[in-house]
Design an enzyme around this catalytic site. Structure first.
Site, mmCIF file in Angstrom:
data_model
loop_
_atom_site.group_PDB
_atom_site.id
_atom_site.type_symbol
_atom_site.label_atom_id
_atom_site.label_comp_id
_atom_site.label_asym_id
_atom_site.label_seq_id
_atom_site.Cartn_x
_atom_site.Cartn_y
_atom_site.Cartn_z
ATOM 1 N N HIS A 89 0.857 -1.202 0.000
ATOM 2 C CA HIS A 89 0.000 0.000 0.000
ATOM 3 C C HIS A 89 0.884 1.241 0.000
ATOM 4 O O HIS A 89 1.955 1.240 0.598
ATOM 5 C CB HIS A 89 -0.890 -0.016 1.258
ATOM 6 C CG HIS A 89 -2.112 0.843 1.128
ATOM 7 N ND1 HIS A 89 -2.054 2.211 1.090
ATOM 8 C CD2 HIS A 89 -3.434 0.525 1.017
ATOM 9 C CE1 HIS A 89 -3.285 2.700 0.958
ATOM 10 N NE2 HIS A 89 -4.142 1.692 0.919
ATOM 11 N N GLY A 90 0.398 2.317 -0.634
ATOM 12 C CA GLY A 90 1.095 3.604 -0.558
ATOM 13 C C GLY A 90 1.111 4.080 0.891
ATOM 14 O O GLY A 90 0.205 3.756 1.655
ATOM 15 N N THR A 122 3.901 8.149 -4.686
ATOM 16 C CA THR A 122 4.447 8.945 -5.803
ATOM 17 C C THR A 122 3.445 10.043 -6.137
ATOM 18 O O THR A 122 2.300 9.752 -6.448
ATOM 19 C CB THR A 122 4.616 8.069 -7.068
ATOM 20 O OG1 THR A 122 5.144 6.816 -6.691
ATOM 21 C CG2 THR A 122 5.498 8.724 -8.104
ATOM 22 N N ASP A 204 -39.596 32.523 -0.341
ATOM 23 C CA ASP A 204 -39.647 31.331 -1.202
ATOM 24 C C ASP A 204 -41.002 31.287 -1.934
ATOM 25 O O ASP A 204 -41.847 30.453 -1.633
ATOM 26 C CB ASP A 204 -39.450 30.097 -0.288
ATOM 27 C CG ASP A 204 -39.461 28.774 -1.038
ATOM 28 O OD1 ASP A 204 -39.275 28.781 -2.267
ATOM 29 O OD2 ASP A 204 -39.673 27.735 -0.373
HETATM 30 C C1 SPV Z 1 -37.087 23.417 -0.512
HETATM 31 O O1 SPV Z 1 -36.075 23.019 0.048
HETATM 32 O O2 SPV Z 1 -37.175 24.511 -1.046
HETATM 33 C C2 SPV Z 1 -38.274 22.557 -0.557
HETATM 34 C C3 SPV Z 1 -38.506 21.589 0.520
HETATM 35 O O3 SPV Z 1 -39.051 22.716 -1.464
HETATM 36 S S1 SPV Z 1 -39.527 22.415 1.675
HETATM 37 O O4 SPV Z 1 -38.857 23.627 2.098
HETATM 38 O O5 SPV Z 1 -39.754 21.505 2.774
HETATM 39 O O6 SPV Z 1 -40.791 22.731 1.001
HETATM 40 MG MG MG Z 2 -38.811 24.479 -2.520
#
Ligand code: SPV
Ligand code: MG
Length: 431
Positions: A89-90, A122, A204
């Site tokens: 083995h290395g 190496t 989001d």
């Molecule tokens: C996200 O990570 O953006 C998702 C999963 O869609 S959740 O936040 O649980 O909706």
């Molecule tokens: Mg999402």
């Protein structure tokens, strides 16, 4: 004649390997183990050529008497079956997981006899270049895209971690833990709409546009090789979704997950606290079918995410949708829940699996976080996504640092909790 065993975990043969073979030949008859794919992805990285090709590469080396497949990175089976007089083995034992392997070999030589012979490792510019080429190849769209489907056939459950930047991509790519003789790392990455939006200081709600979301993908791709699952929110208008599919495929993304919601999308973890509308089965099936028609490669996956449990529409509705979406061409089903316990998700998986044994199932255990990967796999889950943990870890740590500086009017007090300056300036390797 004495027997010699050495293991190769490589896609190319270079002078370092030839040196190991030459040294081994001085000791006796040489058997080379080629590390199996599944072991390779835990210990190192996804092989860039097939096992058969790797076996052929090794067989062609002058002086090699026999080639076997080594199924596990630890040597227990090698000793049990071959009882070699020498293991060559290395001598690169300084970091994990090499230290754990070293320990394992020493334990086994004590038990079975045999001697470990270490060959100085190496490492020169030419070898380094070859190694980089292998990594670059894995990062190429054509190579990366199909890897999620391959993983689905290789591992009990595809462990996927959220990433939202180059830096978090590096964490997903490089983090390895050694627990006794078990070595583990993540298989894939999730580009979460929640974390991608939050990182930009935005809610989001599909506000961060695709151009920006794609930029995040590019940042991650620049520094990683693991496959990417993209959170496509609702997929937007069907007329737009077909273009998104093409763009994602071209970039080398492996899968998009779209959720069966319509109108203004809010994060699922709000559940029924906010107004959200679920898309009709026909409408959403048509979107999936359009995406599948637009798709050019064979390996890209469109996964349908079902929000019936989130929106409290019941198990029957969730199951009806799942079978309808698979019928419309979905390559996988994600079932989501915001309960503290995994029961409803597990029930869904069991009932889905009664009728459908093969379509991949995806689960995101953010609220029901006591469930283990093993339990999920036992209920037929194929992909487990840790959807937001890296961002949730980072924010309190950063806020804490900001508060400490404000409180003390200097940075000394927080320093012991921070990464040392030497480490941050060397964290990112230069080419
Ligand atoms: C996200 O990570 O953006 C998702 C999963 O869609 S959740 O936040 O649980 O909706
Ligand atoms: Mg999402």
């Amino acid at each position: 004649m004495k027997t010699v065993y050495t293991c190769f975990c490589t896609d190319v043969i270079h002078e370092g390997h030839l040196n190991i073979i030459n040294e081994s030949l001085k000791l006796g008859e040489v058997t080379v183990g080629v590390l199996a794919d599944a072991a390779s992805i835990r210990y190192n990285r996804f092989p860039s050529v097939s096992l058969e090709e790797r076996i052929a590469l090794v067989k062609n080396i002058h002086g090699v008497s026999r080639v076997v497949v080594q199924e596990d990175i630890m040597y227990d089976k090698v000793f049990e079956t071959l009882r070699p007089d020498y293991i060559v083995h290395g001598s690169n034992w300084t970091d994990e997981p090499m230290r754990a392997i070293h320990k394992n070999i020493l334990k086994l030589t004590e038990k079975y006899g045999g001697e470990l012979v270490e060959i100085p490792y190496t490492f020169n510019e030419k070898i380094q270049r070859k190694d980089r080429q292998m990594i670059e190849k894995l990062a190429m769209p054509e190579f990366r895209r199909g890897r999620l489907r391959k993983l689905l056939n290789m591992v009990p459950i595809v462990k996927t971690i959220e990433v939202h930047s180059g830096l978090t991509g590096l964490i997903a790519e490089k983090t390895i833990v050694v627990d006794g003789e078990a070595i583990d790392q993540f298989d894939a990455m999730w580009i979460s709409s929640l974390c991608d939006s939050t990182e930009k200081g935005k809610p989001d709600i599909e506000l961060v546009d695709m151009t920006s979301r794609f930029r995040t993908i590019e940042d991650v791709m620049e520094v990683t090789t693991k496959p990417i699952i993209f959170d496509g929110d609702t997929g937007g208008l069907t007329e737009h979704f077909v273009y998104t599919v093409r763009s994602l495929e071209r970039m080398g993304v492996s899968a998009v997950i779209i959720e069966d919601k319509t109108g203004l999308k809010k994060n699922s973890l709000f559940g029924t606290e906010v107004e959200q509308t679920q898309a009709g089965i026909e409408e959403f099936s048509a979107k999936i079918a359009a995406g599948k028609r637009a798709q050019l490669s064979d390996d890209f996956m469109i996964i349908a995410r079902i929000e019936s449990l989130i929106l409290e529409r019941g198990m029957e509705d969730a199951l009806e949708r799942a079978f309808a979406f698979v019928g419309a061409g979905a390559d996988g089903i994600m079932i989501h829940s915001r309960r503290k316990e995994p029961d409803e998700v597990l029930e869904f998986c069991d009932r889905f699996r009664e009728k459908d044994k093969t379509t991949p199932l995806v689960v995101v255990p953010s609220s029901f976080n006591s469930v283990t990967e093993e339990e999920l796999a036992g209920h037929g889950v194929n992909i487990c996504i840790y959807a937001n943990q890296l961002l949730r870890a980072a924010f309190p740590a950063m806020e804490n640092a900001a508060k400490s500086i404000l409180r003390h009017h200097r940075a000394k007090e927080i320093d012991s909790e921070l990464m040392p300056i030497k480490q941050i300036i060397t964290l990112i390797e230069e080419l």
